[in-house]
Design a protein around this motif. Structure first.
Motif, PDB file in Angstrom:
ATOM      1  N   CYS A  16     -16.544  26.449  10.597  1.00  0.00           N
ATOM      2  CA  CYS A  16     -16.789  27.784   9.734  1.00  0.00           C
ATOM      3  C   CYS A  16     -17.885  28.620  10.375  1.00  0.00           C
ATOM      4  O   CYS A  16     -17.579  29.836  10.568  1.00  0.00           O
ATOM      5  CB  CYS A  16     -17.257  27.274   8.407  1.00  0.00           C
ATOM      6  SG  CYS A  16     -15.461  26.762   7.484  1.00  0.00           S
ATOM      7  N   HIS A  17     -19.040  27.839  10.689  1.00  0.00           N
ATOM      8  CA  HIS A  17     -20.156  28.561  10.919  1.00  0.00           C
ATOM      9  C   HIS A  17     -20.228  28.701  12.451  1.00  0.00           C
ATOM     10  O   HIS A  17     -21.420  29.446  12.919  1.00  0.00           O
ATOM     11  CB  HIS A  17     -21.454  27.917  10.576  1.00  0.00           C
ATOM     12  CG  HIS A  17     -21.513  27.866   9.191  1.00  0.00           C
ATOM     13  ND1 HIS A  17     -21.897  28.723   8.218  1.00  0.00           N
ATOM     14  CD2 HIS A  17     -21.176  26.726   8.072  1.00  0.00           C
ATOM     15  CE1 HIS A  17     -21.873  28.303   6.806  1.00  0.00           C
ATOM     16  NE2 HIS A  17     -21.349  27.258   6.883  1.00  0.00           N
ATOM     17  N   MET A  18     -19.679  28.489  13.460  1.00  0.00           N
ATOM     18  CA  MET A  18     -19.423  28.459  14.859  1.00  0.00           C
ATOM     19  C   MET A  18     -17.978  28.615  15.213  1.00  0.00           C
ATOM     20  O   MET A  18     -17.423  27.781  15.926  1.00  0.00           O
ATOM     21  CB  MET A  18     -20.093  27.455  15.641  1.00  0.00           C
ATOM     22  CG  MET A  18     -21.646  27.451  15.257  1.00  0.00           C
ATOM     23  SD  MET A  18     -22.333  26.131  16.370  1.00  0.00           S
ATOM     24  CE  MET A  18     -22.299  26.655  17.971  1.00  0.00           C
ATOM     25  N   PRO A  19     -17.167  29.701  14.619  1.00  0.00           N
ATOM     26  CA  PRO A  19     -15.648  29.692  14.810  1.00  0.00           C
ATOM     27  C   PRO A  19     -15.387  29.931  16.520  1.00  0.00           C
ATOM     28  O   PRO A  19     -16.268  30.509  17.160  1.00  0.00           O
ATOM     29  CB  PRO A  19     -15.268  31.159  14.135  1.00  0.00           C
ATOM     30  CG  PRO A  19     -16.647  31.976  14.130  1.00  0.00           C
ATOM     31  CD  PRO A  19     -17.832  30.786  13.874  1.00  0.00           C
ATOM     32  N   GLU A  37     -21.669  38.809   4.885  1.00  0.00           N
ATOM     33  CA  GLU A  37     -20.722  39.385   3.896  1.00  0.00           C
ATOM     34  C   GLU A  37     -19.538  38.812   4.264  1.00  0.00           C
ATOM     35  O   GLU A  37     -18.622  38.428   3.145  1.00  0.00           O
ATOM     36  CB  GLU A  37     -20.939  40.613   3.968  1.00  0.00           C
ATOM     37  CG  GLU A  37     -22.216  41.218   3.359  1.00  0.00           C
ATOM     38  CD  GLU A  37     -22.503  42.893   3.548  1.00  0.00           C
ATOM     39  OE1 GLU A  37     -21.270  43.576   3.924  1.00  0.00           O
ATOM     40  OE2 GLU A  37     -23.465  43.498   3.166  1.00  0.00           O
ATOM     41  N   GLY A  38     -18.862  38.725   5.293  1.00  0.00           N
ATOM     42  CA  GLY A  38     -17.490  38.339   5.720  1.00  0.00           C
ATOM     43  C   GLY A  38     -17.391  36.793   5.414  1.00  0.00           C
ATOM     44  O   GLY A  38     -16.533  36.569   4.667  1.00  0.00           O
ATOM     45  N   MET A  39     -18.605  36.130   5.395  1.00  0.00           N
ATOM     46  CA  MET A  39     -18.474  34.585   5.071  1.00  0.00           C
ATOM     47  C   MET A  39     -18.473  34.497   3.786  1.00  0.00           C
ATOM     48  O   MET A  39     -17.641  33.623   3.184  1.00  0.00           O
ATOM     49  CB  MET A  39     -19.794  33.855   5.698  1.00  0.00           C
ATOM     50  CG  MET A  39     -20.007  32.401   5.364  1.00  0.00           C
ATOM     51  SD  MET A  39     -18.842  31.487   6.143  1.00  0.00           S
ATOM     52  CE  MET A  39     -19.448  31.390   7.969  1.00  0.00           C
ATOM     53  N   LEU A  40     -19.132  35.315   3.470  1.00  0.00           N
ATOM     54  CA  LEU A  40     -19.250  35.301   1.331  1.00  0.00           C
ATOM     55  C   LEU A  40     -17.911  35.655   1.129  1.00  0.00           C
ATOM     56  O   LEU A  40     -17.499  34.937  -0.050  1.00  0.00           O
ATOM     57  CB  LEU A  40     -20.353  36.267   1.132  1.00  0.00           C
ATOM     58  CG  LEU A  40     -21.539  35.684   1.099  1.00  0.00           C
ATOM     59  CD1 LEU A  40     -22.795  36.854   0.897  1.00  0.00           C
ATOM     60  CD2 LEU A  40     -21.939  34.493   0.159  1.00  0.00           C
ATOM     61  N   ARG A  75     -11.702  33.620 -13.441  1.00  0.00           N
ATOM     62  CA  ARG A  75     -11.789  32.336 -12.893  1.00  0.00           C
ATOM     63  C   ARG A  75     -12.367  32.721 -11.317  1.00  0.00           C
ATOM     64  O   ARG A  75     -11.928  33.115 -10.624  1.00  0.00           O
ATOM     65  CB  ARG A  75     -10.233  31.894 -12.610  1.00  0.00           C
ATOM     66  CG  ARG A  75     -10.401  30.377 -12.007  1.00  0.00           C
ATOM     67  CD  ARG A  75      -8.833  29.782 -12.148  1.00  0.00           C
ATOM     68  NE  ARG A  75      -8.774  28.554 -11.356  1.00  0.00           N
ATOM     69  CZ  ARG A  75      -8.914  27.650 -12.246  1.00  0.00           C
ATOM     70  NH1 ARG A  75      -9.229  27.673 -13.351  1.00  0.00           N
ATOM     71  NH2 ARG A  75      -8.989  26.375 -11.448  1.00  0.00           N
ATOM     72  N   LEU A  76     -13.504  31.669 -10.993  1.00  0.00           N
ATOM     73  CA  LEU A  76     -14.126  31.607  -9.760  1.00  0.00           C
ATOM     74  C   LEU A  76     -13.574  30.518  -9.134  1.00  0.00           C
ATOM     75  O   LEU A  76     -14.017  29.271  -9.650  1.00  0.00           O
ATOM     76  CB  LEU A  76     -15.555  31.814  -9.715  1.00  0.00           C
ATOM     77  CG  LEU A  76     -16.386  31.523  -8.611  1.00  0.00           C
ATOM     78  CD1 LEU A  76     -16.063  32.751  -7.831  1.00  0.00           C
ATOM     79  CD2 LEU A  76     -18.007  31.491  -8.937  1.00  0.00           C
ATOM     80  N   THR A  77     -13.094  30.498  -7.676  1.00  0.00           N
ATOM     81  CA  THR A  77     -12.756  29.388  -7.230  1.00  0.00           C
ATOM     82  C   THR A  77     -13.280  29.226  -6.038  1.00  0.00           C
ATOM     83  O   THR A  77     -13.633  29.957  -4.909  1.00  0.00           O
ATOM     84  CB  THR A  77     -11.001  29.367  -6.776  1.00  0.00           C
ATOM     85  OG1 THR A  77     -10.530  29.365  -7.929  1.00  0.00           O
ATOM     86  CG2 THR A  77     -10.668  28.147  -6.155  1.00  0.00           C
ATOM     87  N   ASN A  78     -14.299  27.974  -5.772  1.00  0.00           N
ATOM     88  CA  ASN A  78     -15.031  27.711  -4.565  1.00  0.00           C
ATOM     89  C   ASN A  78     -14.224  27.445  -3.311  1.00  0.00           C
ATOM     90  O   ASN A  78     -13.399  26.226  -3.562  1.00  0.00           O
ATOM     91  CB  ASN A  78     -16.052  26.636  -5.016  1.00  0.00           C
ATOM     92  CG  ASN A  78     -16.801  26.428  -3.812  1.00  0.00           C
ATOM     93  OD1 ASN A  78     -16.697  27.064  -2.658  1.00  0.00           O
ATOM     94  ND2 ASN A  78     -17.706  25.393  -3.815  1.00  0.00           N
ATOM     95  N   THR A  79     -14.087  28.167  -2.449  1.00  0.00           N
ATOM     96  CA  THR A  79     -13.252  27.896  -1.015  1.00  0.00           C
ATOM     97  C   THR A  79     -14.264  27.453   0.057  1.00  0.00           C
ATOM     98  O   THR A  79     -13.776  27.428   1.349  1.00  0.00           O
ATOM     99  CB  THR A  79     -12.420  29.161  -0.579  1.00  0.00           C
ATOM    100  OG1 THR A  79     -13.071  30.098  -0.752  1.00  0.00           O
ATOM    101  CG2 THR A  79     -11.221  29.305  -1.748  1.00  0.00           C
ATOM    102  N   ALA A  80     -15.383  27.286  -0.334  1.00  0.00           N
ATOM    103  CA  ALA A  80     -16.588  26.879   0.809  1.00  0.00           C
ATOM    104  C   ALA A  80     -16.345  25.150   0.941  1.00  0.00           C
ATOM    105  O   ALA A  80     -15.813  24.662   0.181  1.00  0.00           O
ATOM    106  CB  ALA A  80     -17.908  27.027   0.398  1.00  0.00           C
ATOM    107  N   GLY A  81     -16.878  24.687   2.023  1.00  0.00           N
ATOM    108  CA  GLY A  81     -16.873  23.161   2.224  1.00  0.00           C
ATOM    109  C   GLY A  81     -17.916  22.490   1.644  1.00  0.00           C
ATOM    110  O   GLY A  81     -18.369  21.363   1.708  1.00  0.00           O
ATOM    111  N   HIS A  82     -18.710  23.195   0.647  1.00  0.00           N
ATOM    112  CA  HIS A  82     -19.809  22.590  -0.096  1.00  0.00           C
ATOM    113  C   HIS A  82     -19.863  23.424  -1.419  1.00  0.00           C
ATOM    114  O   HIS A  82     -19.201  24.343  -1.823  1.00  0.00           O
ATOM    115  CB  HIS A  82     -21.046  22.489   0.621  1.00  0.00           C
ATOM    116  CG  HIS A  82     -21.215  23.868   1.388  1.00  0.00           C
ATOM    117  ND1 HIS A  82     -21.452  25.201   0.938  1.00  0.00           N
ATOM    118  CD2 HIS A  82     -21.197  24.187   2.636  1.00  0.00           C
ATOM    119  CE1 HIS A  82     -21.472  26.110   1.721  1.00  0.00           C
ATOM    120  NE2 HIS A  82     -21.213  25.563   3.003  1.00  0.00           N
TER     121      HIS A  82
END
Length: 257
Positions: free
Chosen positions: A118-121, A187-190, A213-220
């Motif tokens: 995710c952080h180094m695509p 902002e794109g990551m968010l 409804r808020l759904t977390n799609t991050a890996g943490h």
């Protein structure tokens, strides 16, 4: 100088992913080796230029590498400055990831992806795999992949924007345009880190209710790491004429809610 290239690329695989490696407990190589993900690197140019030997190492693409700095365990100190009381898991995105559907080590989760994923695509904005030569000398070098973008985008868009607006006062080495580009990446990551859905409104007399409804799609966790980070919903209810009839979560010009 902050975190330099060699700060990460000289970390060995020793102890990574274990508690001993957390809170900056990584082990640095002392043999002038520089680690990367690619097999059979052509070593001569870097050896001649800076006396480092490029060396393949699988741990460079593992989340455990990131965990060594991004897992911060602290303890309170007594009046004499000695540790007192239990350990406090201050910042633990790696441990959160290991307990999520995105875990990619051990028994992989349903949607495995590493921190670097995710952080180094390794894909460009169009989704195409990045494949290119690693250096333009010597000319015989062939294209390689994966090539991870060293953008390290996180969630700090707001602070980067402030630094861009006040670069003359802060004395930042980066230009305002570079800082704004970093803010745009954040902002794109968010936007990819969570989804928000609004249910159909239901009226009962003069009262309208609806579910958000808020759904977390991050890996943490979202937000994660520094305990001071917050996320909130900005909700507005408009009437047929576009006038605001209800609002919650708005910030003022100084960033206060």
């Amino acid at each position: 100088e902050g975190v330099t290239c060699t700060a990460c690329h000289q970390i060995t695989g020793a102890g990574l992913g274990t508690a001993a490696s957390f809170t900056g407990g990584f082990v640095l190589d002392t043999g002038r080796r520089i680690y990367g993900p690619h097999a059979s690197p052509f070593t001569m140019p870097m050896q001649n230029a800076v006396s480092y030997t490029p060396t393949q190492a699988s741990h460079m693409t593992a989340s455990a590498l990131c965990a060594s700095c991004h897992t911060v365990i602290t303890r309170a100190l007594d009046a004499q400055g000695s540790p007192a009381g239990p350990e406090f898991p201050e910042q633990v995105p790696y441990l959160e990831w290991r307990n999520s559907a995105y875990v990619a080590e051990g028994t992989p989760g349903a949607s495995p992806v590493t921190c670097q994923g995710c952080h180094m695509p390794t894909r460009d904005a169009s989704g195409a795999e990045i494949r290119t030569i690693l250096a333009n000398r010597p000319r015989m070098l062939g294209a390689r992949s994966p090539i991870g973008q060293h953008t390290f985008a996180g969630a700090n868009a707001y602070m980067l924007s402030l630094l861009a607006d006040e670069s003359g006062w802060t004395g930042a080495a980066s230009t305002p345009d570079e800082l704004r580009a970093g803010a745009a990446l954040a902002e794109g990551m968010l936007r990819r880190a969570a989804t928000v859905t609004v249910g159909a409104p239901v009226r009962a007399g003069d009262v309208w209710t609806f579910a958000v409804r808020l759904t977390n799609t991050a890996g943490h966790r979202f937000p994660t790491a520094s305990p001071s980070r917050r996320a909130w919903l900005h909700l507005r209810v408009l009437d047929a004429g576009g006038a605001v009839r209800f609002e919650s979560g708005r910030i003022d010009a100084r960033g206060r809610r």
